[in-house]
Scaffold this motif. Structure first.
Motif, PDB file in Angstrom:
ATOM      1  N   SER A  30       0.871  -0.988  -0.054  1.00 48.36           N
ATOM      2  CA  SER A  30       0.027  -0.163  -0.004  1.00 48.36           C
ATOM      3  C   SER A  30       0.821   1.200  -0.030  1.00 48.36           C
ATOM      4  O   SER A  30       2.276   1.123   0.356  1.00 48.36           O
ATOM      5  CB  SER A  30      -0.729   0.007   1.087  1.00 48.36           C
ATOM      6  OG  SER A  30      -0.107   0.092   2.380  1.00 48.36           O
ATOM      7  N   HIS A  31       0.343   2.358  -0.261  1.00 51.88           N
ATOM      8  CA  HIS A  31       0.941   3.617  -0.457  1.00 51.88           C
ATOM      9  C   HIS A  31       1.366   4.199   0.863  1.00 51.88           C
ATOM     10  O   HIS A  31       0.700   3.848   1.990  1.00 51.88           O
ATOM     11  CB  HIS A  31       0.002   4.745  -1.144  1.00 51.88           C
ATOM     12  CG  HIS A  31       0.500   6.025  -1.148  1.00 51.88           C
ATOM     13  ND1 HIS A  31       1.457   6.458  -1.951  1.00 51.88           N
ATOM     14  CD2 HIS A  31       0.286   7.050  -0.095  1.00 51.88           C
ATOM     15  CE1 HIS A  31       1.799   7.714  -1.603  1.00 51.88           C
ATOM     16  NE2 HIS A  31       0.947   8.115  -0.466  1.00 51.88           N
ATOM     17  N   VAL A  32       2.599   4.653   0.773  1.00 55.65           N
ATOM     18  CA  VAL A  32       3.057   4.998   2.043  1.00 55.65           C
ATOM     19  C   VAL A  32       3.411   6.634   2.108  1.00 55.65           C
ATOM     20  O   VAL A  32       3.988   7.187   1.146  1.00 55.65           O
ATOM     21  CB  VAL A  32       4.417   4.478   2.661  1.00 55.65           C
ATOM     22  CG1 VAL A  32       4.892   5.211   4.242  1.00 55.65           C
ATOM     23  CG2 VAL A  32       4.219   2.973   3.077  1.00 55.65           C
ATOM     24  N   SER A  33       2.765   7.608   2.983  1.00 54.78           N
ATOM     25  CA  SER A  33       2.956   8.976   2.655  1.00 54.78           C
ATOM     26  C   SER A  33       4.651   9.318   2.729  1.00 54.78           C
ATOM     27  O   SER A  33       5.229   8.403   3.342  1.00 54.78           O
ATOM     28  CB  SER A  33       2.196   9.557   3.501  1.00 54.78           C
ATOM     29  OG  SER A  33       2.787   9.436   4.987  1.00 54.78           O
ATOM     30  N   ALA A  34       4.803  10.517   2.136  1.00 52.70           N
ATOM     31  CA  ALA A  34       6.260  10.977   2.285  1.00 52.70           C
ATOM     32  C   ALA A  34       6.636  11.182   3.703  1.00 52.70           C
ATOM     33  O   ALA A  34       7.629  10.813   4.302  1.00 52.70           O
ATOM     34  CB  ALA A  34       6.208  12.651   1.831  1.00 52.70           C
ATOM     35  N   GLY A  43       5.566   9.171   6.228  1.00 50.74           N
ATOM     36  CA  GLY A  43       5.605   7.910   6.664  1.00 50.74           C
ATOM     37  C   GLY A  43       7.126   7.266   6.187  1.00 50.74           C
ATOM     38  O   GLY A  43       7.857   6.660   7.084  1.00 50.74           O
ATOM     39  N   ILE A  44       7.607   7.801   4.935  1.00 51.70           N
ATOM     40  CA  ILE A  44       8.984   7.445   4.706  1.00 51.70           C
ATOM     41  C   ILE A  44       9.841   8.196   5.409  1.00 51.70           C
ATOM     42  O   ILE A  44      10.985   7.625   6.005  1.00 51.70           O
ATOM     43  CB  ILE A  44       9.148   7.666   3.248  1.00 51.70           C
ATOM     44  CG1 ILE A  44       8.064   6.863   2.384  1.00 51.70           C
ATOM     45  CG2 ILE A  44      10.399   7.612   2.724  1.00 51.70           C
ATOM     46  CD1 ILE A  44       8.425   5.607   2.086  1.00 51.70           C
ATOM     47  N   SER A  91       8.048  -0.355  -0.087  1.00 50.99           N
ATOM     48  CA  SER A  91       7.323   1.011  -0.072  1.00 50.99           C
ATOM     49  C   SER A  91       8.272   2.336  -0.223  1.00 50.99           C
ATOM     50  O   SER A  91       7.626   3.316  -0.817  1.00 50.99           O
ATOM     51  CB  SER A  91       6.868   1.219   1.713  1.00 50.99           C
ATOM     52  OG  SER A  91       7.866   1.218   2.651  1.00 50.99           O
ATOM     53  N   ILE A  92       9.715   2.129  -0.107  1.00 51.64           N
ATOM     54  CA  ILE A  92      10.657   3.084  -0.355  1.00 51.64           C
ATOM     55  C   ILE A  92      10.531   3.320  -1.940  1.00 51.64           C
ATOM     56  O   ILE A  92      10.446   4.410  -2.426  1.00 51.64           O
ATOM     57  CB  ILE A  92      11.969   3.062   0.139  1.00 51.64           C
ATOM     58  CG1 ILE A  92      11.977   3.256   1.835  1.00 51.64           C
ATOM     59  CG2 ILE A  92      12.840   3.793  -0.471  1.00 51.64           C
ATOM     60  CD1 ILE A  92      13.154   2.942   2.391  1.00 51.64           C
ATOM     61  N   LEU A  93      10.579   2.194  -2.468  1.00 52.97           N
ATOM     62  CA  LEU A  93      10.368   1.950  -4.048  1.00 52.97           C
ATOM     63  C   LEU A  93       9.281   2.720  -4.537  1.00 52.97           C
ATOM     64  O   LEU A  93       9.341   3.427  -5.637  1.00 52.97           O
ATOM     65  CB  LEU A  93      10.410   0.528  -4.541  1.00 52.97           C
ATOM     66  CG  LEU A  93      10.163   0.336  -6.018  1.00 52.97           C
ATOM     67  CD1 LEU A  93      11.160   0.907  -7.093  1.00 52.97           C
ATOM     68  CD2 LEU A  93       9.950  -1.101  -6.186  1.00 52.97           C
ATOM     69  N   LEU A  94       8.107   2.603  -3.983  1.00 53.57           N
ATOM     70  CA  LEU A  94       6.877   2.873  -4.608  1.00 53.57           C
ATOM     71  C   LEU A  94       6.903   4.195  -4.371  1.00 53.57           C
ATOM     72  O   LEU A  94       6.332   5.150  -5.146  1.00 53.57           O
ATOM     73  CB  LEU A  94       5.625   2.353  -3.855  1.00 53.57           C
ATOM     74  CG  LEU A  94       5.347   0.761  -4.150  1.00 53.57           C
ATOM     75  CD1 LEU A  94       4.423   0.099  -3.458  1.00 53.57           C
ATOM     76  CD2 LEU A  94       4.942   0.478  -5.536  1.00 53.57           C
ATOM     77  N   HIS A  95       7.595   4.563  -2.984  1.00 54.13           N
ATOM     78  CA  HIS A  95       7.602   6.083  -2.850  1.00 54.13           C
ATOM     79  C   HIS A  95       8.477   6.868  -3.843  1.00 54.13           C
ATOM     80  O   HIS A  95       7.959   8.223  -4.366  1.00 54.13           O
ATOM     81  CB  HIS A  95       7.954   6.596  -1.469  1.00 54.13           C
ATOM     82  CG  HIS A  95       8.251   8.213  -1.119  1.00 54.13           C
ATOM     83  ND1 HIS A  95       7.177   8.860  -0.802  1.00 54.13           N
ATOM     84  CD2 HIS A  95       9.309   8.730  -1.121  1.00 54.13           C
ATOM     85  CE1 HIS A  95       7.602  10.017  -0.816  1.00 54.13           C
ATOM     86  NE2 HIS A  95       9.150   9.965  -0.930  1.00 54.13           N
ATOM     87  N   LEU A 118      12.817   6.838   7.834  1.00 57.72           N
ATOM     88  CA  LEU A 118      14.137   7.284   7.777  1.00 57.72           C
ATOM     89  C   LEU A 118      14.795   7.460   9.236  1.00 57.72           C
ATOM     90  O   LEU A 118      16.001   7.321   9.417  1.00 57.72           O
ATOM     91  CB  LEU A 118      14.422   8.339   6.750  1.00 57.72           C
ATOM     92  CG  LEU A 118      15.329   8.859   5.991  1.00 57.72           C
ATOM     93  CD1 LEU A 118      16.072   7.496   5.149  1.00 57.72           C
ATOM     94  CD2 LEU A 118      15.223   9.766   4.931  1.00 57.72           C
ATOM     95  N   ARG A 119      14.059   8.375   9.746  1.00 50.79           N
ATOM     96  CA  ARG A 119      14.172   8.508  11.134  1.00 50.79           C
ATOM     97  C   ARG A 119      14.519   7.545  11.949  1.00 50.79           C
ATOM     98  O   ARG A 119      15.516   7.514  12.835  1.00 50.79           O
ATOM     99  CB  ARG A 119      13.224   9.525  11.750  1.00 50.79           C
ATOM    100  CG  ARG A 119      13.660  10.735  12.566  1.00 50.79           C
ATOM    101  CD  ARG A 119      12.497  11.514  13.125  1.00 50.79           C
ATOM    102  NE  ARG A 119      12.115  12.321  11.755  1.00 50.79           N
ATOM    103  CZ  ARG A 119      11.121  12.716  11.357  1.00 50.79           C
ATOM    104  NH1 ARG A 119       9.993  12.019  11.936  1.00 50.79           N
ATOM    105  NH2 ARG A 119      10.894  13.568  10.412  1.00 50.79           N
ATOM    106  N   GLN A 120      13.718   6.375  11.967  1.00 54.27           N
ATOM    107  CA  GLN A 120      13.901   5.404  12.979  1.00 54.27           C
ATOM    108  C   GLN A 120      14.803   4.270  12.443  1.00 54.27           C
ATOM    109  O   GLN A 120      15.574   3.860  13.367  1.00 54.27           O
ATOM    110  CB  GLN A 120      12.593   4.675  13.006  1.00 54.27           C
ATOM    111  CG  GLN A 120      11.675   5.258  13.929  1.00 54.27           C
ATOM    112  CD  GLN A 120      10.217   4.629  13.880  1.00 54.27           C
ATOM    113  OE1 GLN A 120      10.124   3.632  13.131  1.00 54.27           O
ATOM    114  NE2 GLN A 120       9.079   5.191  14.443  1.00 54.27           N
ATOM    115  N   LYS A 121      15.169   4.138  11.113  1.00 51.18           N
ATOM    116  CA  LYS A 121      15.886   3.142  10.868  1.00 51.18           C
ATOM    117  C   LYS A 121      17.325   3.336   9.973  1.00 51.18           C
ATOM    118  O   LYS A 121      17.695   2.970   9.124  1.00 51.18           O
ATOM    119  CB  LYS A 121      15.075   1.990  10.063  1.00 51.18           C
ATOM    120  CG  LYS A 121      13.991   1.424  10.756  1.00 51.18           C
ATOM    121  CD  LYS A 121      13.736   0.277  10.139  1.00 51.18           C
ATOM    122  CE  LYS A 121      12.883  -0.723  11.266  1.00 51.18           C
ATOM    123  NZ  LYS A 121      12.575  -1.960  10.399  1.00 51.18           N
TER     124      LYS A 121
END
Length: 899
Positions: free
Chosen positions: A595-599, A601-602, A682-686, A606-609
RNA sequence: GGGCGCCUAGCUCAGCUGGUAGAGCACUGCGAUCACACCGCAGGGGUCAUAGGUUCGAGUCCUAUGGCGCCCACCA
């Protein structure tokens, strides 16, 4: 749900129309005067109702639409107001041709009938060009479409005319004007196109009265001699000064005319004697005023000789010319004839030779309007892009002449004036008067109409409702930018600035972007006669609107002409296909659970991982951030070619060539739907989503089509947010690390090819990494390198084995070290040595160049510190590289010493 | 006559404020490996029109010359 598998090749047919109606249905093009968002407004340069979409339109509308879609996605309340111009002369021309085919003229119909014919024509054909624009994908607010002869705009025209008249800026007078004998109207100076013509210079003898001598004078237009009322010489010309005050006999007319002295005469041209025809030559007209000479009209409004032409009355002017020359010759009054190359004015619209003619016309005094308009550009309130076009503007504005605004045509805005023939009074007012207020006499309505450009000058505010203070006017005036061609800077741009300042108290736009002219691939102007016209709609049918738009945008360097190349367009149509296939590949490998992940969310991911995310993910997010910023920066400066190139290079050569290649293994693995794979997808889709957003202003159709097929949130791509800088994604270290890996892959690939290795050979590689800090990165990325360089295995070694003691053969160097491949004796030693030597030579040349710089103490002391540092760093780097290269070379028997 | 612009790879062109010459097409070699042959990988190709000057440094700034283009003026 499972994703549909899409077609292998992109086919724009059908889908473009489908998305266009979808956008229109969803009302995405509409502006809102009540919106709290900041506004961005543009009024279209209204195409002529007679127009059919040509490349120039396609270019302009594409550029407009790119800006407008970009701004809309950035969250602006965008108005792009469309409409058409009534184009009076052009419409007359079209209808005249039709009538002519029936053997009629507009005068046979009369004004009323002609006008109803014109309206009928407009209703049927006037909207063609707007529908053609839709095919390009333009996102105009069609609910606000205007036409210059709409009731509202006509009122604005009348209002401005009356106000200008009341202020004394409009006057009526008899002057010499440019007259088109075919259109049968006066036209302004700007509508006269001068063309070089090989004509003749006829030298004619005028007998001097009271003498047996002749004066010989030269003319290019002997037919006008019938209207001569003097001949002129320079008052200080010793050859003729004693003749001033005398008379000559005008040949063919047997009329005595005076010899006058006037310093406008050029003593060095021809014989230094000029015939004076005040009614048919602008200079002679001026001379006649100075010397109080009579005017004799010999040519009428159709270009035929008048009764004043005596025996020649009724002849066409050119036929008359031939007859006169013959007759002069037969009377031995023709001294000689020379070929003569000169410029002759022609009607811009119908190409007939202009006939200067004295007539009664309406004029606008422009001086007081021009002053503030000049100041607005001088002060930078209105900026030209490119800047150099303001020179043209100034040149014209500083020398501006009063504007002849009346036309003897019917289709247009009738001048609101009435004449009383009884007392000679002239009334100019908004409403039709009953009778003459002075003498109660009958009134005759002015039949002249206004120059089309008069209403165009009001376009930026008349379309928004002026003189009413409408919400639209308050919200959207002044507009932000005008995009137009260099050919109408005077006709339109200058006049809009004057009128905007006059009636709105503010400039109509702050920036004027001047686009180039679209030429054919050989830089020739497109024209019907040359037969080199490229029809934009035909291209749209063949290649799709997106490819046409992208081509125009990529070639739109501010202020320079565009040699339109079909080859180049094929390239961009291939780009569309590339985008399509990238999406296809991604879609093929989704299972429907994604599913789509918002900016946001991405960003959170990035912050967490941050530390555990793979390098290519961090890198692609970093690049998206940079590219988004670059595109917006370029568009801000109207550098469309730069913006296009950024998205093109990024999508094809970074997103596809590297990123997709890197995540292929992840994508094609169906395992682990909830684990790291899900994050990576999800990063790819983003990244895909954001790339589509970046590309959307340029290629709206394909991006919408793909976006709708991908997991997404929202109803349409065109109303998604345009990516802006997200600082959390900025990671120059990741970008540098990625660059090092790319370099390694490139070096290995290059070695493989240049040493003529079998591409199917299964190779193992060993490599060294000089920089300890880099080692972990490379270590962690060995799998990536292996896949991209198509190796069987790859490993880091402390030092590479000697060639002689192992199947591993030292192959080359990369930024961080050396690498070796197991060639198992399959190596062409000579080939390898040659390529290493070649690399060494070019490296040596580079070192030499930079060394000269670094060793120069002038450079060290005068150049900025960071430049010096940069060069030192680079020098050290190159030396190190050279060291490695020489080390490699030393192992090859027969290698030259190389210095 | 006045003004503006251009001359960079075989072709068409980028190169904004001077600091390692680029793109697309074309060309050469290799590749039907499962997104795309409208493709991939690798490669060849440039004294940045010429001559001076400024600068530590010029494709980039200045001057001149040559060639091309455009705009304005329009001497019969």
């Amino acid at each position: 749900m499972s994703r549909e598998v899409i077609e292998k090749a992109y086919d724009p047919t059908g889908l473009e129309r489908r998305w266009y109606s979808f956008w229109e249905r969803e009302n995405y093009f509409a502006a809102d005067h009540a919106s709290p968002k900041p506004k961005f407004s543009i009024v279209i340069p209204p195409p002529n109702v007679t127009g059919s979409l040509h490349m120039g339109h396609a270019l302009q509308h594409t550029l407009h639409d790119i800006l407008v879609r970009w701004k809309r996605m950035q969250g602006y309340n965008v108005l792009w107001l469309p409409g058409t111009d009534h184009a009076s002369i052009a419409v007359h021309y079209v209808l005249d041709k039709q009538l002519e085919a029936e053997g009629k003229s507009r005068f046979d119909l009369g004004r009323e009938q002609f006008l109803s014919l014109a309206w009928k024509w407009k209703a049927e054909s006037g909207g063609i060009i707007l529908n053609q624009m839709r095919r390009l994908g333009v996102s105009c607010d069609w609910s606000r479409e205007r036409f210059t002869m709409d009731e509202g705009l006509s009122n604005a025209v009348k209002e401005v005319f009356v106000r200008l008249y009341e202020e004394g800026l409009i006057y009526r007078g008899e002057y010499i004007v440019n007259w088109c004998p075919r259109c049968k109207t006066a036209i302004s100076d700007l509508e006269v196109a001068y063309r070089q013509v090989l004509g003749k210079l006829w030298f004619i003898r005028y007998p001097i009265i009271g003498s047996s001598q002749h004066l010989v004078l030269a003319t290019t237009r002997p037919e006008t001699m019938l209207g001569d009322t003097a001949v002129a010489v320079h008052p200080e010309d010793d050859r003729y000064r004693n003749l001033i005050g005398g008379q000559v006999q005008l040949p063919l007319m047997d009329r005595p005319i005076p010899i006058i002295g006037d310093s406008f005469v050029d003593r060095d041209f021809a014989t230094g004697i000029v015939k004076i025809t005040p009614a048919h030559d602008p200079h002679d007209y001026e001379v006649a005023l100075r010397h109080e000479l009579p005017r004799v009209t010999v040519i009428d409004e159709s270009g035929r000789m008048t009764p004043g032409a005596g025996a020649f009355a009724g002849l066409d002017r050119f036929e008359c010319r031939r007859r006169i020359v013959d007759q002069l010759a037969s009377e031995s009054l023709l001294a000689k004839t020379e070929e003569y190359l000169h410029n002759v004015g022609h009607c811009d619209r119908c190409a007939s030779a202009i006939e200067p003619k004295v007539s009664l016309q309406w004029y606008l005094k422009v001086e007081s309007l021009a002053k503030p308009a000049i100041a607005a550009v001088e002060s930078g309130t209105v900026r030209f892009v490119p800047d150099s076009f303001k020179n043209r503007y100034f040149e014209w504005m500083y020398n501006i002449h009063d504007w002849c605004i009346s036309r003897q045509l019917w289709w247009g805005h009738q001048i609101p004036a009435w004449f009383c023939d009884a007392c000679g009074d002239v009334l100019v007012q908004r409403d039709k008067p009953e009778a003459c207020p002075k003498c109660k006499g009958c009134l005759r309505e002015e039949t002249d109409i206004l120059d089309t450009w008069f209403s165009s000058a009001l376009w930026p505010f008349s379309t928004l409702g002026w003189p009413e203070e409408t919400p639209d006017l308050k919200t959207f005036y002044p507009t932000d930018v005008l995009i137009t061609g260099p050919d109408i800077i005077f006709f339109w741009v200058a006049r809009m600035i004057m009128m905007g300042l006059k009636y709105m108290g503010d400039v109509p736009f702050h920036q004027v972007h001047i686009n180039g002219i679209v030429r054919d691939a050989n830089r020739q102007k497109m024209s019907k006669t040359k037969g080199n016209i490229i029809e934009p709609l035909q291209l749209v049918e063949e290649y799709g609107a997106d490819a046409v738009r992208f081509t125009l945008s990529s070639m739109a360097v501010p202020g320079t002409d565009i040699p339109f190349s079909t080859d180049r367009m094929k390239g961009y149509s291939a780009f569309a296909n590339k985008v399509w296939n990238a999406a296809r590949f991604v879609l093929m490998n989704l299972d429907g659970s994604e599913s789509h992940v918002s900016a946001e969310g991405i960003d959170e991911l990035l912050r967490q991982k941050a530390l555990s995310l793979p390098l290519e993910d961090i890198w692609i997010l970093h690049r998206l951030d940079e590219v988004a910023r670059g595109i917006s920066d370029s568009l801000e400066k109207f550098r469309f070619h730069e913006a296009s190139s950024l998205i093109y290079q990024f999508f094809w050569h970074e997103f596809c060539d590297w990123y997709i290649e890197l995540i292929k293994p992840v994508l094609t693995t169906k395992e682990d739907p909830a684990g790291p794979r899900a994050e990576r997808i999800s990063i790819l889709l983003h990244a895909m989503d954001y790339s589509l957003r970046l590309l959307h202003p340029f290629m709206p159709f394909i991006t919408e089509e793909i976006w709708q097929k991908m997991p997404h949130s929202g109803r349409s791509l065109m109303v998604q947010e345009f990516p802006s800088a997200r600082t959390i994604r900025s990671n120059p270290d990741a970008a540098r690390a990625m660059q090092v890996l790319f370099d390694l892959v490139l070096a290995v690939r290059s070695a493989r090819t240049e040493m003529n290795l079998d591409p199917r050979a299964e190779l193992d590689a060993r490599l060294t990494v000089a920089e300890p800090a880099m080692r972990a990165t490379v270590e962690e990325s060995l799998d990536r390198v292996r896949a991209l360089a198509r190796l069987r295995s790859v490993a880091i070694a402390e030092a590479l084995p000697e060639t002689s003691e192992d199947v591993f053969v030292l192959c080359g160097i990369w930024t961080q070290g050396e690498f070796a491949l197991n060639l198992a004796g399959a190596i062409d030693v000579g080939a390898q040595r040659r390529r290493l030597e070649k690399e060494r030579d070019s490296l040596a040349a580079e070192i030499e160049k930079i060394l000269r710089k670094v060793n120069n103490h002038e450079f060290r002391s005068r150049a900025p510190q960071e430049v010096v540092e940069e060069n030192r760093r680079r020098h050290a780097e190159l030396l190190e590289r050279m060291g490695r290269l020489e080390g490699l070379l030393a192992q090859f028997p027969g290698a030259d010493s190389g210095e």
